[in-house]
Design a protein around this motif. Sequence first.
Motif, PDB file in Angstrom:
ATOM      1  N   ALA A 110      31.293  52.992  49.421  1.00  0.00           N
ATOM      2  CA  ALA A 110      31.991  51.718  49.195  1.00  0.00           C
ATOM      3  C   ALA A 110      31.019  50.572  49.451  1.00  0.00           C
ATOM      4  O   ALA A 110      30.238  50.614  50.399  1.00  0.00           O
ATOM      5  N   VAL A 111      31.069  49.577  48.564  1.00  0.00           N
ATOM      6  CA  VAL A 111      30.362  48.320  48.816  1.00  0.00           C
ATOM      7  C   VAL A 111      31.374  47.203  48.597  1.00  0.00           C
ATOM      8  O   VAL A 111      32.073  47.176  47.585  1.00  0.00           O
ATOM      9  N   ALA A 112      31.501  46.327  49.599  1.00  0.00           N
ATOM     10  CA  ALA A 112      32.475  45.240  49.545  1.00  0.00           C
ATOM     11  C   ALA A 112      31.757  43.916  49.763  1.00  0.00           C
ATOM     12  O   ALA A 112      30.865  43.818  50.611  1.00  0.00           O
ATOM     13  N   CYS A 113      32.154  42.911  48.984  1.00  0.00           N
ATOM     14  CA  CYS A 113      31.556  41.582  49.132  1.00  0.00           C
ATOM     15  C   CYS A 113      32.675  40.547  49.248  1.00  0.00           C
ATOM     16  O   CYS A 113      33.493  40.413  48.342  1.00  0.00           O
ATOM     17  N   ALA A 114      32.726  39.870  50.401  1.00  0.00           N
ATOM     18  CA  ALA A 114      33.712  38.806  50.621  1.00  0.00           C
ATOM     19  C   ALA A 114      32.994  37.464  50.496  1.00  0.00           C
ATOM     20  O   ALA A 114      31.873  37.293  50.989  1.00  0.00           O
ATOM     21  N   LEU A 115      33.641  36.518  49.827  1.00  0.00           N
ATOM     22  CA  LEU A 115      33.050  35.194  49.591  1.00  0.00           C
ATOM     23  C   LEU A 115      33.974  34.109  50.103  1.00  0.00           C
ATOM     24  O   LEU A 115      35.178  34.112  49.787  1.00  0.00           O
TER      25      LEU A 115
END
Length: 267
Positions: A110-115
Motif C-alpha cells: 500500500a502507498v497512501a498520500c494525504a494532501l
Amino acid sequence: MLDVVFGQASDPGKVRKNNEDAMGSFIPSSRHQARSHGYLFVVADGVGGLDLGEVASSTAVSVLIEEFEKAQGGAMLISLLPRLVQHANAAVHDRTLAPEFRGKKMATTAVACALRHDQAIVSHVGDSRCYLVRKGIARQITQDHTWVNEQRKMGVISASDVATSDSRHVLIRSLGPEMFVSPDTTAVTVQPGDVLVLCSDGLHDEMPGTAIAEIVSQNKPIDEVAQELVARAVEIDGNDNTTAQVVRIRSVEQVGMYRGRPYSLHS
C-alpha cells in the motif's frame, strides 16, 4: 486554498485475468473539509495467489479511505497516516482469520498520500511507489521494502543488479501477514505545478522515472495522462497488473505552525 486535479487508471495486463491492484481516493466535499481533512490517494497491489490478493488490496484501500474520512478534523497527517496504515494492516490480517479464508495467507502493498495546505504526507509498505515530478524531473519519495533493495542499501549488490534480479519482487514488508507492520512515512512540501504519481510495480518495473516524468508533464487532461502512463507500461511488458494515480497540484495554501496549530500565511 489547496486545489488539485487527479486521474487514475488500472489494467490487468496481458497475462492475468483478474486485477489484484486496487485504488481509492477521498476528495473533500467543501472548502472547510479541504482545510480540516484534505485529500487522500491510495494504491495497493495484492500479493498474487487465488482471489486473496484482490481481497487484501481492496480491504486495505477501503479501510484507509473510510478511516481518513472519520478522522478528527485538523489531525496531524504525519502521525495520522501511519496509524491508518496500521489499521489497514490489522483489517487485512483479520480477513485471514475469517472462516472462508481460514488457513490462507493474504498480503498487499500500500502507498497512501494525504494532501493538506501545502504538505503531502506519504506512507507506504511494500514496493508500490510515490514519485514527485517537479519541473519535468521525477523524484522517488518511497523506498521499496524488498529484499534486493535492502541488499542494495547494504552495498551487497548494485542498483543495476536490482533491476535484473529474479528476486526483486520478494517483499520484506507487506500488509496482512503480521499483526503489526511498520510503514515508512515522509513529508514533502508541494508547489503549484507539481505532479504526484502513485503506482504499483507493474508500472515502475517497466518505466524509469524519466519516462514517467515525461508523460505526466504533458499539458493534457489528467485522466488521459493516467491512461497513457498505464497503457505505455502494459505495451512495454504487460505481465503484471498495472495501476497509476496522477495528482496535479494547481494551487496550495501556505501555512505556518503556532503551538502545533497551522495558520494561513497570506502573502
